[in-house]
Scaffold this active site. Structure first.
Site, PDB file in Angstrom:
ATOM      1  N   CYS A  42       1.195  33.296  11.886  1.00 51.16           N
ATOM      2  CA  CYS A  42       1.655  33.948  13.155  1.00 51.16           C
ATOM      3  C   CYS A  42       2.166  33.200  13.854  1.00 51.16           C
ATOM      4  O   CYS A  42       1.790  33.007  15.285  1.00 51.16           O
ATOM      5  CB  CYS A  42       0.303  34.548  13.439  1.00 51.16           C
ATOM      6  SG  CYS A  42      -0.332  35.934  12.293  1.00 51.16           S
ATOM      7  N   GLU A  43       3.176  32.405  13.477  1.00 47.65           N
ATOM      8  CA  GLU A  43       3.999  31.167  14.269  1.00 47.65           C
ATOM      9  C   GLU A  43       5.451  31.265  13.956  1.00 47.65           C
ATOM     10  O   GLU A  43       5.848  31.231  12.710  1.00 47.65           O
ATOM     11  CB  GLU A  43       3.417  30.010  14.149  1.00 47.65           C
ATOM     12  CG  GLU A  43       2.153  30.088  14.814  1.00 47.65           C
ATOM     13  CD  GLU A  43       1.495  28.514  15.014  1.00 47.65           C
ATOM     14  OE1 GLU A  43       2.738  27.503  15.189  1.00 47.65           O
ATOM     15  OE2 GLU A  43       0.673  28.179  15.124  1.00 47.65           O
ATOM     16  N   TYR A  89       7.094  16.792  11.501  1.00 50.37           N
ATOM     17  CA  TYR A  89       7.990  15.579  11.730  1.00 50.37           C
ATOM     18  C   TYR A  89       9.441  15.970  11.620  1.00 50.37           C
ATOM     19  O   TYR A  89      10.201  14.952  11.261  1.00 50.37           O
ATOM     20  CB  TYR A  89       7.498  14.711  10.541  1.00 50.37           C
ATOM     21  CG  TYR A  89       5.979  14.534  10.312  1.00 50.37           C
ATOM     22  CD1 TYR A  89       5.502  13.682  11.458  1.00 50.37           C
ATOM     23  CD2 TYR A  89       5.448  14.909   9.222  1.00 50.37           C
ATOM     24  CE1 TYR A  89       4.266  13.331  10.989  1.00 50.37           C
ATOM     25  CE2 TYR A  89       3.962  14.519   9.046  1.00 50.37           C
ATOM     26  CZ  TYR A  89       3.293  13.816   9.969  1.00 50.37           C
ATOM     27  OH  TYR A  89       2.108  13.487   9.954  1.00 50.37           O
ATOM     28  N   TYR A 109       1.167  14.151   1.724  1.00 43.28           N
ATOM     29  CA  TYR A 109       0.674  14.603   2.901  1.00 43.28           C
ATOM     30  C   TYR A 109       0.826  16.182   2.690  1.00 43.28           C
ATOM     31  O   TYR A 109       1.299  16.731   3.884  1.00 43.28           O
ATOM     32  CB  TYR A 109       1.440  13.960   4.024  1.00 43.28           C
ATOM     33  CG  TYR A 109       1.160  12.513   3.951  1.00 43.28           C
ATOM     34  CD1 TYR A 109       0.114  11.760   4.396  1.00 43.28           C
ATOM     35  CD2 TYR A 109       2.308  11.646   3.383  1.00 43.28           C
ATOM     36  CE1 TYR A 109      -0.140  10.270   4.199  1.00 43.28           C
ATOM     37  CE2 TYR A 109       2.168  10.216   3.360  1.00 43.28           C
ATOM     38  CZ  TYR A 109       0.963   9.410   3.714  1.00 43.28           C
ATOM     39  OH  TYR A 109       0.719   8.294   3.826  1.00 43.28           O
ATOM     40  N   ARG A 139       4.594  19.469   7.457  1.00 41.39           N
ATOM     41  CA  ARG A 139       5.409  18.241   7.757  1.00 41.39           C
ATOM     42  C   ARG A 139       6.714  18.733   8.141  1.00 41.39           C
ATOM     43  O   ARG A 139       7.302  18.005   9.017  1.00 41.39           O
ATOM     44  CB  ARG A 139       5.821  17.449   6.217  1.00 41.39           C
ATOM     45  CG  ARG A 139       4.350  16.827   5.866  1.00 41.39           C
ATOM     46  CD  ARG A 139       4.648  15.672   4.773  1.00 41.39           C
ATOM     47  NE  ARG A 139       5.317  14.791   5.453  1.00 41.39           N
ATOM     48  CZ  ARG A 139       6.712  14.374   5.577  1.00 41.39           C
ATOM     49  NH1 ARG A 139       7.517  15.214   4.916  1.00 41.39           N
ATOM     50  NH2 ARG A 139       6.967  13.112   5.991  1.00 41.39           N
ATOM     51  N   GLU A 194       0.797  -1.141   0.031  1.00 42.74           N
ATOM     52  CA  GLU A 194       0.160   0.143  -0.186  1.00 42.74           C
ATOM     53  C   GLU A 194       0.988   1.359  -0.099  1.00 42.74           C
ATOM     54  O   GLU A 194       0.787   2.127   1.058  1.00 42.74           O
ATOM     55  CB  GLU A 194      -0.868   0.227   1.230  1.00 42.74           C
ATOM     56  CG  GLU A 194      -1.857  -1.076   1.385  1.00 42.74           C
ATOM     57  CD  GLU A 194      -2.517  -1.265   2.634  1.00 42.74           C
ATOM     58  OE1 GLU A 194      -3.772  -1.812   2.725  1.00 42.74           O
ATOM     59  OE2 GLU A 194      -2.037  -0.697   3.754  1.00 42.74           O
ATOM     60  N   PRO A 195       1.681   1.540  -1.164  1.00 43.08           N
ATOM     61  CA  PRO A 195       2.520   2.742  -1.121  1.00 43.08           C
ATOM     62  C   PRO A 195       1.520   3.974  -1.428  1.00 43.08           C
ATOM     63  O   PRO A 195       0.632   3.900  -1.970  1.00 43.08           O
ATOM     64  CB  PRO A 195       3.414   2.511  -2.259  1.00 43.08           C
ATOM     65  CG  PRO A 195       2.469   1.577  -3.208  1.00 43.08           C
ATOM     66  CD  PRO A 195       1.943   0.570  -2.068  1.00 43.08           C
ATOM     67  N   GLY A 196       1.800   5.144  -0.539  1.00 40.86           N
ATOM     68  CA  GLY A 196       1.189   6.269  -0.820  1.00 40.86           C
ATOM     69  C   GLY A 196       2.192   7.331  -1.516  1.00 40.86           C
ATOM     70  O   GLY A 196       2.382   7.551  -2.503  1.00 40.86           O
ATOM     71  N   ARG A 197       3.182   7.793  -0.272  1.00 49.27           N
ATOM     72  CA  ARG A 197       4.122   8.768  -0.588  1.00 49.27           C
ATOM     73  C   ARG A 197       4.874   8.594  -1.628  1.00 49.27           C
ATOM     74  O   ARG A 197       5.286   9.351  -2.509  1.00 49.27           O
ATOM     75  CB  ARG A 197       4.956   8.767   0.819  1.00 49.27           C
ATOM     76  CG  ARG A 197       6.130   9.856   0.829  1.00 49.27           C
ATOM     77  CD  ARG A 197       7.033   9.617   1.890  1.00 49.27           C
ATOM     78  NE  ARG A 197       6.454   9.175   3.093  1.00 49.27           N
ATOM     79  CZ  ARG A 197       6.160   9.959   4.182  1.00 49.27           C
ATOM     80  NH1 ARG A 197       6.414  11.283   3.823  1.00 49.27           N
ATOM     81  NH2 ARG A 197       5.748   9.522   5.144  1.00 49.27           N
TER      82      ARG A 197
HETATM   83  N1  LLP Z   1      -1.266   1.666   4.494  1.00 47.75           N
HETATM   84  C1  LLP Z   1      -1.616   2.085   5.694  1.00 47.75           C
HETATM   85  C2  LLP Z   1      -2.315   1.268   6.873  1.00 47.75           C
HETATM   86  C3  LLP Z   1      -1.188   3.499   6.286  1.00 47.75           C
HETATM   87  O1  LLP Z   1      -1.614   3.767   7.663  1.00 47.75           O
HETATM   88  C4  LLP Z   1      -0.360   4.143   5.680  1.00 47.75           C
HETATM   89  C5  LLP Z   1      -0.197   5.477   6.042  1.00 47.75           C
HETATM   90  C6  LLP Z   1       0.037   3.795   4.152  1.00 47.75           C
HETATM   91  C7  LLP Z   1      -0.407   2.528   3.982  1.00 47.75           C
HETATM   92  C8  LLP Z   1       0.735   4.566   3.342  1.00 47.75           C
HETATM   93  O2  LLP Z   1       2.016   5.042   3.875  1.00 47.75           O
HETATM   94  P1  LLP Z   1       3.038   5.516   2.793  1.00 47.75           P
HETATM   95  O3  LLP Z   1       3.521   4.849   1.803  1.00 47.75           O
HETATM   96  O4  LLP Z   1       2.306   6.719   2.463  1.00 47.75           O
HETATM   97  O5  LLP Z   1       4.159   5.974   3.829  1.00 47.75           O
HETATM   98  N2  LLP Z   1       1.424  12.243   7.688  1.00 47.75           N
HETATM   99  C9  LLP Z   1       2.550  11.380   7.820  1.00 47.75           C
HETATM  100  C10 LLP Z   1       2.498   9.972   7.168  1.00 47.75           C
HETATM  101  C11 LLP Z   1       1.356   9.179   7.735  1.00 47.75           C
HETATM  102  C12 LLP Z   1       1.076   7.745   7.242  1.00 47.75           C
HETATM  103  C13 LLP Z   1      -0.055   7.219   7.708  1.00 47.75           C
HETATM  104  N3  LLP Z   1      -0.258   6.046   7.287  1.00 47.75           N
HETATM  105  C14 LLP Z   1       3.715  12.166   6.831  1.00 47.75           C
HETATM  106  O6  LLP Z   1       3.537  13.080   6.335  1.00 47.75           O
HETATM  107  O7  LLP Z   1       4.763  11.664   6.693  1.00 47.75           O
END
Ligand code: LLP
Length: 442
Positions: free
Chosen positions: A370-371, A343, A400, A339, A295-298
Protein backbone atom coordinates in the site's frame (compact mmCIF):
# COMPACT_ATOMS: atom_id res chain seq x y z
CA UNK A 1 28.17 -4.70 -20.99
CA UNK A 2 27.72 -7.91 -19.08
CA UNK A 3 24.79 -10.25 -18.57
CA UNK A 4 23.08 -9.78 -15.23
CA UNK A 5 21.58 -13.28 -15.34
CA UNK A 6 23.17 -15.94 -13.12
CA UNK A 7 25.82 -18.09 -14.75
CA UNK A 8 23.76 -21.19 -15.55
CA UNK A 9 20.79 -19.17 -16.80
CA UNK A 10 19.72 -19.96 -20.37
CA UNK A 11 16.83 -18.73 -22.51
CA UNK A 12 14.77 -20.46 -25.17
CA UNK A 13 11.16 -20.60 -26.37
CA UNK A 14 10.08 -21.87 -22.99
CA UNK A 15 11.62 -18.88 -21.24
CA UNK A 16 14.27 -18.97 -18.53
CA UNK A 17 16.10 -22.04 -17.21
CA UNK A 18 18.36 -21.81 -14.13
CA UNK A 19 20.56 -24.68 -12.96
CA UNK A 20 18.88 -26.89 -15.56
CA UNK A 21 15.40 -26.14 -14.19
CA UNK A 22 12.64 -24.28 -15.99
CA UNK A 23 11.60 -21.13 -14.17
CA UNK A 24 7.92 -21.94 -14.65
CA UNK A 25 8.40 -25.40 -13.14
CA UNK A 26 10.17 -23.90 -10.14
CA UNK A 27 7.39 -21.37 -9.76
CA UNK A 28 4.70 -24.06 -9.94
CA UNK A 29 6.50 -26.21 -7.42
CA UNK A 30 7.71 -23.63 -4.90
CA UNK A 31 5.31 -20.76 -5.48
CA UNK A 32 5.99 -17.10 -6.10
CA UNK A 33 7.64 -14.89 -5.23
CA UNK A 34 10.71 -17.06 -4.74
CA UNK A 35 14.37 -16.25 -4.64
CA UNK A 36 16.12 -18.80 -6.89
CA UNK A 37 19.75 -19.41 -5.95
CA UNK A 38 22.05 -20.71 -8.70
CA UNK A 39 24.43 -22.79 -6.59
CA UNK A 40 27.05 -23.20 -9.34
CA UNK A 41 27.11 -19.43 -9.78
CA UNK A 42 27.65 -18.78 -6.08
CA UNK A 43 30.30 -21.46 -5.66
CA UNK A 44 32.23 -20.47 -8.76
CA UNK A 45 32.32 -16.81 -7.70
CA UNK A 46 33.59 -17.79 -4.24
CA UNK A 47 36.21 -20.09 -5.75
CA UNK A 48 37.41 -17.62 -8.36
CA UNK A 49 37.94 -14.77 -5.94
CA UNK A 50 39.70 -17.06 -3.43
CA UNK A 51 41.98 -18.46 -6.15
CA UNK A 52 42.81 -14.99 -7.46
CA UNK A 53 43.57 -13.80 -3.93
CA UNK A 54 45.84 -16.76 -3.24
CA UNK A 55 47.67 -16.40 -6.54
CA UNK A 56 48.26 -12.69 -6.00
CA UNK A 57 49.32 -13.32 -2.40
CA UNK A 58 51.77 -16.02 -3.45
CA UNK A 59 53.37 -13.57 -5.89
CA UNK A 60 54.15 -11.27 -2.99
CA UNK A 61 54.80 -13.93 -0.38
CA UNK A 62 51.80 -13.14 1.83
CA UNK A 63 48.54 -14.92 2.64
CA UNK A 64 45.36 -13.30 1.32
CA UNK A 65 42.08 -14.46 2.85
CA UNK A 66 38.51 -13.90 1.66
CA UNK A 67 35.70 -13.51 4.17
CA UNK A 68 32.16 -13.83 2.84
CA UNK A 69 30.22 -10.88 4.33
CA UNK A 70 27.23 -12.86 5.50
CA UNK A 71 25.03 -9.79 6.01
CA UNK A 72 24.46 -9.89 2.23
CA UNK A 73 22.58 -13.15 2.72
CA UNK A 74 22.97 -15.28 5.82
CA UNK A 75 21.77 -18.87 5.54
CA UNK A 76 23.55 -22.01 6.70
CA UNK A 77 23.55 -23.62 3.24
CA UNK A 78 25.18 -20.56 1.69
CA UNK A 79 27.79 -20.35 4.44
CA UNK A 80 28.55 -24.05 4.00
CA UNK A 81 29.08 -23.62 0.26
CA UNK A 82 31.24 -20.53 0.78
CA UNK A 83 33.31 -22.29 3.42
CA UNK A 84 33.65 -25.41 1.24
CA UNK A 85 35.13 -23.10 -1.43
CA UNK A 86 37.79 -21.97 1.05
CA UNK A 87 36.19 -18.78 2.31
CA UNK A 88 35.94 -17.53 5.85
CA UNK A 89 32.85 -15.76 7.15
CA UNK A 90 32.36 -12.18 8.28
CA UNK A 91 29.53 -11.59 10.75
CA UNK A 92 28.08 -8.46 12.32
CA UNK A 93 25.59 -9.67 14.94
CA UNK A 94 24.88 -12.55 17.29
CA UNK A 95 22.42 -13.97 14.77
CA UNK A 96 24.94 -13.96 11.93
CA UNK A 97 27.61 -15.39 14.24
CA UNK A 98 25.35 -18.21 15.45
CA UNK A 99 24.28 -18.92 11.85
CA UNK A 100 27.94 -19.27 10.82
CA UNK A 101 28.63 -21.59 13.76
CA UNK A 102 25.49 -23.57 12.96
CA UNK A 103 26.78 -23.95 9.40
CA UNK A 104 29.86 -25.64 10.83
CA UNK A 105 32.27 -22.81 10.11
CA UNK A 106 35.01 -23.06 12.74
CA UNK A 107 35.38 -20.09 15.08
CA UNK A 108 38.86 -19.25 13.87
CA UNK A 109 37.47 -18.74 10.34
CA UNK A 110 34.90 -16.20 11.55
CA UNK A 111 35.24 -12.46 12.04
CA UNK A 112 32.91 -10.30 14.16
CA UNK A 113 32.10 -6.69 13.30
CA UNK A 114 29.71 -4.20 14.83
CA UNK A 115 29.72 -0.61 16.05
CA UNK A 116 27.68 -1.53 19.12
CA UNK A 117 28.56 -5.09 20.04
CA UNK A 118 26.69 -6.53 22.99
CA UNK A 119 28.35 -8.38 25.84
CA UNK A 120 26.58 -11.52 24.61
CA UNK A 121 28.03 -11.08 21.13
CA UNK A 122 31.54 -10.58 22.47
CA UNK A 123 31.25 -13.49 24.92
CA UNK A 124 29.91 -15.83 22.23
CA UNK A 125 32.71 -14.82 19.87
CA UNK A 126 35.35 -15.41 22.54
CA UNK A 127 33.80 -18.72 23.66
CA UNK A 128 34.02 -20.04 20.09
CA UNK A 129 37.55 -18.77 19.46
CA UNK A 130 36.51 -16.37 16.74
CA UNK A 131 39.47 -15.42 14.57
CA UNK A 132 39.06 -11.70 15.03
CA UNK A 133 36.87 -9.06 16.58
CA UNK A 134 37.01 -5.76 14.74
CA UNK A 135 37.19 -2.93 17.28
CA UNK A 136 34.99 -0.02 16.26
CA UNK A 137 35.26 2.46 19.15
CA UNK A 138 37.47 3.39 22.10
CA UNK A 139 35.06 2.18 24.82
CA UNK A 140 34.90 -1.19 23.11
CA UNK A 141 38.60 -1.75 23.84
CA UNK A 142 37.96 -1.91 27.57
CA UNK A 143 34.80 -3.96 27.13
CA UNK A 144 36.47 -6.63 24.99
CA UNK A 145 39.49 -6.70 27.32
CA UNK A 146 37.21 -7.16 30.32
CA UNK A 147 35.27 -10.00 28.66
CA UNK A 148 38.52 -11.66 27.51
CA UNK A 149 39.84 -11.47 31.08
CA UNK A 150 36.61 -13.02 32.37
CA UNK A 151 36.88 -15.81 29.78
CA UNK A 152 40.58 -16.32 30.48
CA UNK A 153 41.57 -15.77 26.84
CA UNK A 154 43.50 -13.27 24.76
CA UNK A 155 41.17 -11.70 22.18
CA UNK A 156 42.47 -11.35 18.61
CA UNK A 157 41.39 -7.92 17.38
CA UNK A 158 41.71 -5.51 14.46
CA UNK A 159 41.07 -1.77 14.51
CA UNK A 160 38.52 -0.40 12.05
CA UNK A 161 40.01 2.79 10.70
CA UNK A 162 38.01 5.62 9.17
CA UNK A 163 40.29 6.75 6.38
CA UNK A 164 38.21 9.66 5.11
CA UNK A 165 37.63 8.04 1.72
CA UNK A 166 34.16 8.67 0.36
CA UNK A 167 32.99 5.87 -1.87
CA UNK A 168 29.89 3.84 -2.52
CA UNK A 169 26.87 3.74 -4.74
CA UNK A 170 24.61 5.66 -2.35
CA UNK A 171 25.08 7.86 0.71
CA UNK A 172 23.44 5.24 2.95
CA UNK A 173 26.16 2.73 2.10
CA UNK A 174 29.32 4.90 2.14
CA UNK A 175 31.21 4.15 5.34
CA UNK A 176 34.64 5.75 5.54
CA UNK A 177 34.00 9.51 5.50
CA UNK A 178 34.21 11.28 8.87
CA UNK A 179 30.54 12.04 9.50
CA UNK A 180 29.17 8.49 9.97
CA UNK A 181 29.06 5.99 12.78
CA UNK A 182 31.72 3.42 11.88
CA UNK A 183 35.35 3.11 12.82
CA UNK A 184 38.05 5.17 14.48
CA UNK A 185 39.19 8.30 12.74
CA UNK A 186 42.63 8.56 11.25
CA UNK A 187 42.32 12.34 11.02
CA UNK A 188 41.53 12.98 14.69
CA UNK A 189 44.08 10.50 15.98
CA UNK A 190 41.42 8.18 17.43
CA UNK A 191 42.69 5.24 15.36
CA UNK A 192 46.23 5.75 16.64
CA UNK A 193 45.00 6.08 20.20
CA UNK A 194 43.07 2.80 19.82
CA UNK A 195 46.17 1.05 18.50
CA UNK A 196 48.35 2.29 21.37
CA UNK A 197 45.77 1.33 23.96
CA UNK A 198 45.29 -2.14 22.51
CA UNK A 199 49.04 -2.72 22.36
CA UNK A 200 49.20 -1.84 26.06
CA UNK A 201 46.37 -4.27 26.95
CA UNK A 202 47.58 -7.82 27.66
CA UNK A 203 44.13 -9.38 27.08
CA UNK A 204 44.11 -8.14 23.47
CA UNK A 205 46.25 -9.23 20.54
CA UNK A 206 46.29 -6.68 17.73
CA UNK A 207 46.31 -8.50 14.38
CA UNK A 208 46.11 -5.45 12.18
CA UNK A 209 44.01 -2.69 10.67
CA UNK A 210 40.67 -2.76 8.91
CA UNK A 211 38.98 -0.47 6.41
CA UNK A 212 35.59 -0.79 4.74
CA UNK A 213 34.86 2.21 2.55
CA UNK A 214 31.37 1.47 1.28
CA UNK A 215 29.33 -0.73 -1.00
CA UNK A 216 28.55 -1.18 -4.71
CA UNK A 217 31.87 0.46 -5.61
CA UNK A 218 32.89 0.08 -9.25
CA UNK A 219 36.27 1.87 -9.26
CA UNK A 220 39.41 0.72 -7.44
CA UNK A 221 40.94 4.07 -6.57
CA UNK A 222 39.01 4.47 -3.29
CA UNK A 223 40.31 1.11 -2.08
CA UNK A 224 43.87 2.07 -3.03
CA UNK A 225 43.64 5.43 -1.24
CA UNK A 226 42.30 3.72 1.88
CA UNK A 227 44.96 1.00 1.71
CA UNK A 228 47.73 3.58 1.43
CA UNK A 229 46.37 5.38 4.48
CA UNK A 230 46.38 2.12 6.46
CA UNK A 231 49.91 1.36 5.29
CA UNK A 232 51.17 4.79 6.39
CA UNK A 233 49.57 4.33 9.79
CA UNK A 234 51.12 0.88 10.05
CA UNK A 235 54.55 2.27 9.14
CA UNK A 236 54.15 5.01 11.75
CA UNK A 237 53.21 2.50 14.45
CA UNK A 238 56.21 0.36 13.48
CA UNK A 239 58.58 3.35 13.60
CA UNK A 240 57.28 4.88 16.84
CA UNK A 241 55.81 1.92 18.69
CA UNK A 242 58.19 -0.78 17.52
CA UNK A 243 55.35 -3.12 16.53
CA UNK A 244 54.79 -4.20 12.93
CA UNK A 245 51.11 -5.05 12.45
CA UNK A 246 50.73 -8.20 10.39
CA UNK A 247 47.48 -7.79 8.48
CA UNK A 248 45.32 -5.29 6.63
CA UNK A 249 41.69 -5.97 5.77
CA UNK A 250 40.34 -3.80 2.97
CA UNK A 251 36.71 -4.75 3.58
CA UNK A 252 34.08 -5.46 0.97
CA UNK A 253 32.07 -3.23 -1.28
CA UNK A 254 32.88 -4.57 -4.75
CA UNK A 255 30.15 -3.54 -7.16
CA UNK A 256 28.20 -5.80 -9.50
CA UNK A 257 26.26 -5.28 -12.72
CA UNK A 258 22.52 -5.11 -12.05
CA UNK A 259 21.49 -4.53 -15.67
CA UNK A 260 23.02 -5.21 -19.10
CA UNK A 261 24.04 -1.52 -19.21
CA UNK A 262 26.23 -1.76 -16.10
CA UNK A 263 29.91 -2.43 -16.38
CA UNK A 264 31.43 -4.02 -13.28
CA UNK A 265 35.04 -5.22 -13.29
CA UNK A 266 35.44 -8.91 -12.37
CA UNK A 267 36.04 -9.08 -8.61
CA UNK A 268 38.91 -11.61 -8.84
CA UNK A 269 40.75 -9.11 -11.06
CA UNK A 270 40.03 -6.24 -8.66
CA UNK A 271 41.27 -8.23 -5.67
CA UNK A 272 44.43 -9.30 -7.51
CA UNK A 273 45.10 -5.71 -8.59
CA UNK A 274 44.61 -4.43 -5.05
CA UNK A 275 47.03 -7.01 -3.66
CA UNK A 276 49.59 -5.74 -6.18
CA UNK A 277 48.91 -2.11 -5.27
CA UNK A 278 49.27 -2.80 -1.56
CA UNK A 279 52.49 -4.73 -2.07
CA UNK A 280 53.98 -1.90 -4.13
CA UNK A 281 52.88 0.77 -1.66
CA UNK A 282 54.23 -1.20 1.32
CA UNK A 283 57.61 -1.51 -0.37
CA UNK A 284 57.60 2.21 -1.22
CA UNK A 285 57.26 2.89 2.49
CA UNK A 286 60.11 0.49 3.23
CA UNK A 287 57.83 -1.87 5.14
CA UNK A 288 57.19 -5.60 4.61
CA UNK A 289 54.08 -6.50 2.61
CA UNK A 290 51.26 -7.27 5.07
CA UNK A 291 48.96 -10.27 5.01
CA UNK A 292 45.67 -9.16 3.47
CA UNK A 293 42.00 -9.96 3.70
CA UNK A 294 38.82 -8.84 1.95
CA UNK A 295 35.14 -9.10 2.84
CA UNK A 296 32.97 -9.26 -0.29
CA UNK A 297 29.28 -9.96 0.20
CA UNK A 298 27.26 -8.57 -2.69
CA UNK A 299 29.75 -9.67 -5.36
CA UNK A 300 29.52 -13.32 -4.30
CA UNK A 301 25.83 -13.84 -3.67
CA UNK A 302 24.15 -10.95 -5.51
CA UNK A 303 24.35 -12.24 -9.08
CA UNK A 304 23.59 -15.82 -7.99
CA UNK A 305 19.94 -15.13 -7.17
CA UNK A 306 16.96 -14.37 -9.41
CA UNK A 307 13.56 -13.46 -7.98
CA UNK A 308 10.56 -15.04 -9.68
CA UNK A 309 7.26 -13.19 -9.42
CA UNK A 310 3.82 -13.86 -10.86
CA UNK A 311 2.32 -10.98 -12.79
CA UNK A 312 -1.16 -9.81 -11.78
CA UNK A 313 -2.65 -6.49 -12.77
CA UNK A 314 -1.26 -4.62 -15.80
CA UNK A 315 -2.23 -0.94 -16.03
CA UNK A 316 -1.09 1.65 -18.59
CA UNK A 317 -0.91 5.24 -17.32
CA UNK A 318 -0.53 8.51 -19.26
CA UNK A 319 2.68 10.46 -18.62
CA UNK A 320 2.93 14.28 -18.50
CA UNK A 321 4.89 14.29 -21.76
CA UNK A 322 2.07 12.46 -23.52
CA UNK A 323 3.87 9.16 -23.38
CA UNK A 324 2.76 6.03 -21.60
CA UNK A 325 4.08 3.77 -18.89
CA UNK A 326 2.74 0.32 -18.13
CA UNK A 327 2.49 -0.56 -14.45
CA UNK A 328 3.08 -4.29 -14.09
CA UNK A 329 2.05 -5.49 -10.62
CA UNK A 330 3.70 -8.58 -9.17
CA UNK A 331 2.91 -10.69 -6.11
CA UNK A 332 5.79 -9.32 -3.98
CA UNK A 333 7.38 -5.90 -3.90
CA UNK A 334 9.20 -3.67 -1.45
CA UNK A 335 8.96 -6.40 1.21
CA UNK A 336 11.23 -8.72 -0.77
CA UNK A 337 13.31 -5.99 -2.46
CA UNK A 338 13.56 -2.68 -0.62
CA UNK A 339 16.71 -1.66 -2.48
CA UNK A 340 14.97 0.10 -5.36
CA UNK A 341 13.23 2.61 -3.16
CA UNK A 342 15.88 2.73 -0.41
CA UNK A 343 18.97 3.28 -2.57
CA UNK A 344 17.51 4.20 -5.95
CA UNK A 345 18.85 0.85 -7.07
CA UNK A 346 18.38 -0.02 -10.73
CA UNK A 347 17.24 -3.49 -11.79
CA UNK A 348 16.08 -5.16 -14.97
CA UNK A 349 13.34 -7.75 -15.53
CA UNK A 350 12.12 -10.16 -18.19
CA UNK A 351 9.23 -12.53 -18.79
CA UNK A 352 10.56 -15.91 -17.65
CA UNK A 353 7.76 -18.26 -18.77
CA UNK A 354 7.64 -17.66 -22.53
CA UNK A 355 9.02 -15.58 -25.36
CA UNK A 356 7.11 -12.74 -26.96
CA UNK A 357 7.41 -10.85 -30.22
CA UNK A 358 5.09 -8.10 -29.01
CA UNK A 359 6.70 -4.64 -29.31
CA UNK A 360 8.26 -3.60 -26.00
CA UNK A 361 6.67 -0.83 -23.95
CA UNK A 362 8.12 1.32 -21.19
CA UNK A 363 7.11 -0.48 -18.01
CA UNK A 364 7.49 -0.22 -14.26
CA UNK A 365 7.40 -3.34 -12.12
CA UNK A 366 5.56 -2.64 -8.88
CA UNK A 367 4.54 -4.74 -5.91
CA UNK A 368 1.30 -5.27 -4.04
CA UNK A 369 1.99 -3.04 -1.03
CA UNK A 370 0.00 0.00 0.00
CA UNK A 371 2.63 2.55 -1.05
CA UNK A 372 3.33 4.28 -4.32
CA UNK A 373 7.05 3.82 -3.58
CA UNK A 374 6.55 0.07 -3.80
CA UNK A 375 8.68 -0.22 -6.93
CA UNK A 376 10.77 -3.26 -7.87
CA UNK A 377 12.09 -2.10 -11.26
CA UNK A 378 11.68 1.59 -12.01
CA UNK A 379 12.09 1.54 -15.79
CA UNK A 380 12.27 -1.47 -18.05
CA UNK A 381 11.10 -2.29 -21.56
CA UNK A 382 8.75 -5.29 -21.37
CA UNK A 383 6.76 -6.98 -24.15
CA UNK A 384 3.49 -5.16 -24.75
CA UNK A 385 1.49 -8.38 -24.35
CA UNK A 386 2.64 -9.03 -20.77
CA UNK A 387 -0.33 -10.04 -18.68
CA UNK A 388 -1.72 -11.77 -15.64
CA UNK A 389 -0.19 -15.20 -15.10
CA UNK A 390 3.12 -14.43 -16.76
CA UNK A 391 6.18 -15.19 -14.71
CA UNK A 392 8.56 -12.25 -14.27
CA UNK A 393 12.22 -12.69 -13.37
CA UNK A 394 14.39 -10.03 -11.74
CA UNK A 395 18.11 -10.92 -11.62
CA UNK A 396 20.86 -10.01 -9.12
CA UNK A 397 18.65 -10.07 -6.04
CA UNK A 398 20.84 -12.31 -3.87
CA UNK A 399 22.55 -9.59 -1.89
CA UNK A 400 20.48 -7.57 0.57
CA UNK A 401 17.29 -8.98 -0.93
CA UNK A 402 16.14 -11.69 1.49
CA UNK A 403 18.37 -10.18 4.19
CA UNK A 404 16.57 -6.81 4.04
CA UNK A 405 13.15 -8.39 3.49
CA UNK A 406 10.23 -7.47 5.71
CA UNK A 407 6.73 -8.77 6.25
CA UNK A 408 5.14 -5.37 5.57
CA UNK A 409 1.38 -5.64 5.07
CA UNK A 410 1.69 -9.08 6.73
CA UNK A 411 3.12 -10.48 3.51
CA UNK A 412 5.09 -13.63 4.32
CA UNK A 413 8.70 -13.41 3.15
CA UNK A 414 9.55 -15.58 0.13
CA UNK A 415 11.58 -18.75 0.41
CA UNK A 416 14.98 -19.31 -1.17
CA UNK A 417 15.17 -22.20 -3.64
CA UNK A 418 18.58 -23.68 -4.46
CA UNK A 419 19.03 -25.10 -7.97
CA UNK A 420 21.96 -26.99 -9.46
CA UNK A 421 22.82 -28.94 -6.32
CA UNK A 422 20.81 -32.11 -6.70
CA UNK A 423 17.04 -31.74 -6.59
CA UNK A 424 15.87 -28.13 -6.35
CA UNK A 425 14.99 -27.43 -2.73
CA UNK A 426 14.15 -24.63 -0.37
CA UNK A 427 17.19 -23.72 1.71
CA UNK A 428 15.14 -21.06 3.45
CA UNK A 429 11.48 -21.94 3.81
CA UNK A 430 8.81 -19.56 2.60
CA UNK A 431 7.24 -17.79 5.54
CA UNK A 432 3.56 -18.44 6.19
CA UNK A 433 0.88 -16.27 7.71
CA UNK A 434 0.91 -18.75 10.60
CA UNK A 435 4.62 -17.97 11.09
CA UNK A 436 3.75 -14.29 11.35
CA UNK A 437 0.85 -14.95 13.70
CA UNK A 438 3.00 -17.20 15.85
CA UNK A 439 4.75 -14.05 17.12
CA UNK A 440 1.47 -12.29 17.79
CA UNK A 441 0.66 -13.00 21.43
CA UNK A 442 -2.75 -11.41 21.31
N1 LLP B 1 32.52 -5.59 5.42
C1 LLP B 1 31.90 -4.67 6.18
C2 LLP B 1 32.54 -4.20 7.39
C3 LLP B 1 30.65 -4.17 5.79
O1 LLP B 1 30.06 -3.25 6.54
C4 LLP B 1 30.05 -4.65 4.60
C5 LLP B 1 28.75 -4.14 4.16
C6 LLP B 1 30.73 -5.62 3.85
C7 LLP B 1 31.97 -6.05 4.28
C8 LLP B 1 30.16 -6.20 2.59
O2 LLP B 1 29.94 -5.24 1.60
P1 LLP B 1 29.53 -5.72 0.11
O3 LLP B 1 30.69 -6.45 -0.47
O4 LLP B 1 28.37 -6.61 0.24
O5 LLP B 1 29.22 -4.46 -0.58
N2 LLP B 1 22.21 -2.87 2.27
C9 LLP B 1 23.10 -2.20 1.33
C10 LLP B 1 24.52 -2.57 1.53
C11 LLP B 1 25.00 -2.35 2.93
C12 LLP B 1 26.39 -2.84 3.13
C13 LLP B 1 26.75 -2.85 4.57
N3 LLP B 1 28.07 -3.32 4.84
C14 LLP B 1 22.63 -2.49 -0.09
O6 LLP B 1 21.67 -3.22 -0.27
O7 LLP B 1 23.22 -1.99 -1.05
Amino acid sequence: MSSPWSRTSTWDDGGLTIGGRRAHELADRFGTPSYVLDVADLRSRCREVREAAERAGAEHGVPVAIYYASKAFSATAVLRWAHAEGLRVDTASLGELVTALRAGVPGEAIGLHGNNKSVEEIDTALAHGVGRLVIDSLPEIDLVAERARAAGVVAPVMVRVTTGVHAGGHEHIATAHEDQKFGLSLATGAAREAIDRILATPELHLLGLHSHIGSQILATDGFVTAARALLRLRAQVAAEGGVLLGELDLGGGFGVAYTPDDDAPPVPDVVAALVGEVAAAARELGTPVPALSFEPGRALVGPAVTTLYRVGTVKPVRLDDGGERVYVSVDGGMSDNIRTILYDAVYTAAIASRTSDAPPRLSRVVGKHCESGDIVVRDVMLPGDIGAGDLLAVPVTGAYGRSLASSYNQLPRPGVVAVGDGEPREIVRRETIDDLLALDLG
